[in-house]
Scaffold this motif. Sequence first.
Motif, PDB file in Angstrom:
ATOM      1  N   GLU A   1      25.000  -5.485 -33.985  1.00 23.40           N
ATOM      2  CA  GLU A   1      24.126  -6.285 -34.845  1.00 23.40           C
ATOM      3  C   GLU A   1      23.658  -7.547 -34.112  1.00 23.40           C
ATOM      4  OE1 GLU A   1      24.159  -7.618 -39.573  1.00 23.40           O
ATOM      5  OE2 GLU A   1      26.046  -7.457 -38.478  1.00 23.40           O
TER       6      GLU A   1
ATOM      7  N   SER B   1      16.325 -11.598 -35.536  1.00 22.01           N
ATOM      8  CA  SER B   1      17.609 -11.235 -36.135  1.00 22.01           C
ATOM      9  C   SER B   1      17.569  -9.994 -37.016  1.00 22.01           C
ATOM     10  CB  SER B   1      18.124 -12.405 -36.979  1.00 22.01           C
ATOM     11  OG  SER B   1      18.024 -13.618 -36.280  1.00 22.01           O
ATOM     12  N   ASP B   2      18.685  -9.271 -37.016  1.00 17.73           N
ATOM     13  CA  ASP B   2      18.926  -8.252 -38.038  1.00 17.73           C
ATOM     14  C   ASP B   2      19.381  -8.927 -39.329  1.00 17.73           C
ATOM     15  OD1 ASP B   2      18.452  -6.104 -36.237  1.00 17.73           O
ATOM     16  OD2 ASP B   2      20.496  -6.307 -35.467  1.00 17.73           O
ATOM     17  N   ARG B   3      20.150 -10.007 -39.156  1.00 15.85           N
ATOM     18  CA  ARG B   3      20.677 -10.738 -40.306  1.00 15.85           C
ATOM     19  C   ARG B   3      20.722 -12.223 -39.969  1.00 15.85           C
ATOM     20  NH1 ARG B   3      26.566 -10.768 -42.313  1.00 15.85           N
ATOM     21  NH2 ARG B   3      26.856  -9.374 -40.550  1.00 15.85           N
TER      22      ARG B   3
ATOM     23  N   GLN C   1      23.119 -15.457 -46.824  1.00 15.81           N
ATOM     24  CA  GLN C   1      22.943 -14.575 -45.675  1.00 15.81           C
ATOM     25  C   GLN C   1      22.232 -13.306 -46.122  1.00 15.81           C
ATOM     26  OE1 GLN C   1      26.478 -12.414 -44.209  1.00 15.81           O
ATOM     27  NE2 GLN C   1      27.679 -13.568 -45.718  1.00 15.81           N
ATOM     28  N   GLY C   2      21.516 -12.694 -45.173  1.00 14.43           N
ATOM     29  CA  GLY C   2      20.802 -11.466 -45.486  1.00 14.43           C
ATOM     30  C   GLY C   2      19.756 -11.166 -44.445  1.00 14.43           C
ATOM     31  N   LYS C   3      18.996 -10.111 -44.678  1.00 19.38           N
ATOM     32  CA  LYS C   3      17.896  -9.781 -43.782  1.00 19.38           C
ATOM     33  C   LYS C   3      16.844 -10.886 -43.852  1.00 19.38           C
ATOM     34  CE  LYS C   3      18.481  -4.767 -44.232  1.00 19.38           C
ATOM     35  NZ  LYS C   3      17.851  -3.491 -44.653  1.00 19.38           N
ATOM     36  N   PRO C   4      16.145 -11.131 -42.734  1.00 20.54           N
ATOM     37  CA  PRO C   4      15.160 -12.225 -42.733  1.00 20.54           C
ATOM     38  C   PRO C   4      14.175 -12.172 -43.891  1.00 20.54           C
ATOM     39  CG  PRO C   4      15.492 -11.426 -40.503  1.00 20.54           C
ATOM     40  CD  PRO C   4      16.269 -10.503 -41.403  1.00 20.54           C
ATOM     41  N   GLN C   5      13.639 -10.992 -44.187  1.00 18.56           N
ATOM     42  CA  GLN C   5      12.648 -10.883 -45.253  1.00 18.56           C
ATOM     43  C   GLN C   5      13.267 -11.179 -46.616  1.00 18.56           C
ATOM     44  OE1 GLN C   5      10.266  -7.322 -45.200  1.00 18.56           O
ATOM     45  NE2 GLN C   5       9.418  -7.691 -47.226  1.00 18.56           N
ATOM     46  N   ASP C   6      14.512 -10.757 -46.819  1.00 21.35           N
ATOM     47  CA  ASP C   6      15.170 -11.011 -48.103  1.00 21.35           C
ATOM     48  C   ASP C   6      15.371 -12.506 -48.319  1.00 21.35           C
ATOM     49  OD1 ASP C   6      15.257  -8.321 -48.617  1.00 21.35           O
ATOM     50  OD2 ASP C   6      17.326  -8.060 -47.934  1.00 21.35           O
TER      51      ASP C   6
END
Length: 365
Positions: free
Chosen positions: A32, A203-205, A217-222
């Motif tokens: 990751e 980033s993945d996260r 924390q989370g995916k960039p789009q989220d």
Amino acid sequence: MAAIIELENISKHYSPTIIGVDKVSLAVEDGEFVTLLGPSGCGKSTLLRMIGGFEEPTAGTIRLADKDVTWDPPYKREVNMVFQDYALFPHMTVGQNVAYGLKTMKVAKSEIADHVRDALTLVGLYDKVDQRPQQLSGGQRQRIALARAIVRKPKVLLLDEPLSALDAKLREQMQLELKHLHEKVGITFIMVTHDQGEALVMSDRVVVMEKGRIAQQGKPQDLYDHPASPYVANFIGTTNFLPGQIAAGGDDLIRVEIGAGTISALPDGARPAGGVVTVGFRPEKARLLADGEGAQNILEGRIAEVIYYGLGLRVAVEIGNGERVFVDSLLPDRLALSAVPVVGAPARVAVEPHNVFVFEGSVAP
């Protein structure tokens, strides 16, 4: 996928009143690319240094590939770090810099040259093998530092503000190169940065930190589309914030009185009437209405400022009570500058309810 790094209630106290990291638990999956994001003093670099063994935690547990490494020194951990200043040896050639870690690992001399060639080829700089670091550009030195870190094939690569010393254009180029390098080598990357653009691109996260803790924390789009707090919304991108009070509540569409009018929003849960909130929306999610055009949410005001940034415009609109909101728009025809809004002219700003954030309380960041 299995976790390669597990942090359990990690804390770092410098004194009873000075806390760098406060009870952080985090799992990072093998392969990751995770970015610790936040302003100076939020604890992100301290957390990275504890993962690398360069600082000892006050409390908590650090596991690497299911092994407790909490108290192990850096050389006993299968991790490597790329520092802000690259930390290259100026008296050594590029090849000698990359080979240095292999020699300390007592890799056979017959194998070192092949490993160095492979690592430098991976970053596209094998032709610089006999040059000194001071003969190279900032971007090239950054790639040499990366080659030196990955040549030892660590389980985890730690990157402490790796692009901060580069100019803006080179930094954008290196963001993609670093992302592509991660895809090629397939090992776990944990990066620290205060630059939200870097975090979103690579980033993945993303782990957003605030005062030594994880804010979200989370995916960039989220994180961009669903920030959990004004702090996160303000740090991930740009957001207009307006204090208000819920005039009509519910778990569907709500109406919020904001002083300059009423704005409707789709909340992420039940919101009772009378509640004090802060509403927010991204400048690129808003638009200026043409004469006679209608919309569900309209904020009326006057153009206070127009900023041209190449591909588009950022327009500041004063909507009353001293409040300003920003509207971003691309220029469909970059030569059609006659269509640019005029400072002082009346303006109506529209934003759709599903693009409005609703946060508890009235404190904006």
